[in-house]
Design an enzyme around this catalytic site. Sequence first.
Site: not given
Ligand code: PGA
Length: 247
Positions: A9, A11, A93, A95, A163, A169, A207, A228-229
């Site tokens: 993802n 983002k 998600h 967010e 999640e 994050g 993470s 994500g990251g």
């Molecule tokens: P992250 O994000 O791996 O950066 O923690 C995961 C996500 O929100 O899908």
Amino acid sequence: MRRKLAAGNWKMNGLAASLAEVEALAKAHPAPRSEVLLCPPATLLAQMAWKAKGGPVMVGGQDCHPEASGAHTGDIAAAMLKDAGASHVILGHSERRADHGETDALVRAKAEAAHAAGLVAVICLGETEAQRDAGTTLDVIGAQLRGSVPDGATAANTVIAYEPVWAIGTGRTPTLAQIAEVHDFLRAELAKRLADAAGVRLLYGGSVKPSNAADIFATSNVDGALVGGASLKAADFGAILAALDSA
Ligand code: PGA
């Protein structure tokens, strides 16, 4: 029996130059055992799908509107994602739930729209830190699952991503026992509603990185990750994919 899935993802990250990461990933992992999915921002979706064509990487959206078309400035319909080359869409998600007030009912309507357009819905669930501290994690997850997953969900058209909001994050992850508890619960709850619940892929997200991926992938009922990251760079995401392939 369940094919594993490594989903990325991006983002609100990525410009045209970032598409080189897709080519690098496909070059380093031309024939992975697991499915591989990248969800870039909408601006890059069509270009990424074009670059990924014929290779192992599938492309997905990060959200869609519940309606098929109409006067909704700035929104994107599921059929438009499909038309641009997407096979999947991330929905609900945390967010989006936090930034845009998305409710379970809205996420469910979006999932129905995704299914109608022929997209696989990657439906996200997760507790906040306060909810975990209050001991209500399974209640929260159960309610989100009941509310967000439509009755037409199947193993073919739906993936569930657990999640924990506090792990996204932050570099913090639940213990493997905590992940197993939620994933086992999700499997049991799905079995109450869906005939093919045993085939639904359950992803962990929050993470995930190369250094913790193997342990997470060895955990009960974890069929992959939503990353994500660490999905922004082909080297990191490729290392996570390699860990999944050998899990
Ligand atoms: P992250 O994000 O791996 O950066 O923690 C995961 C996500 O929100 O899908």
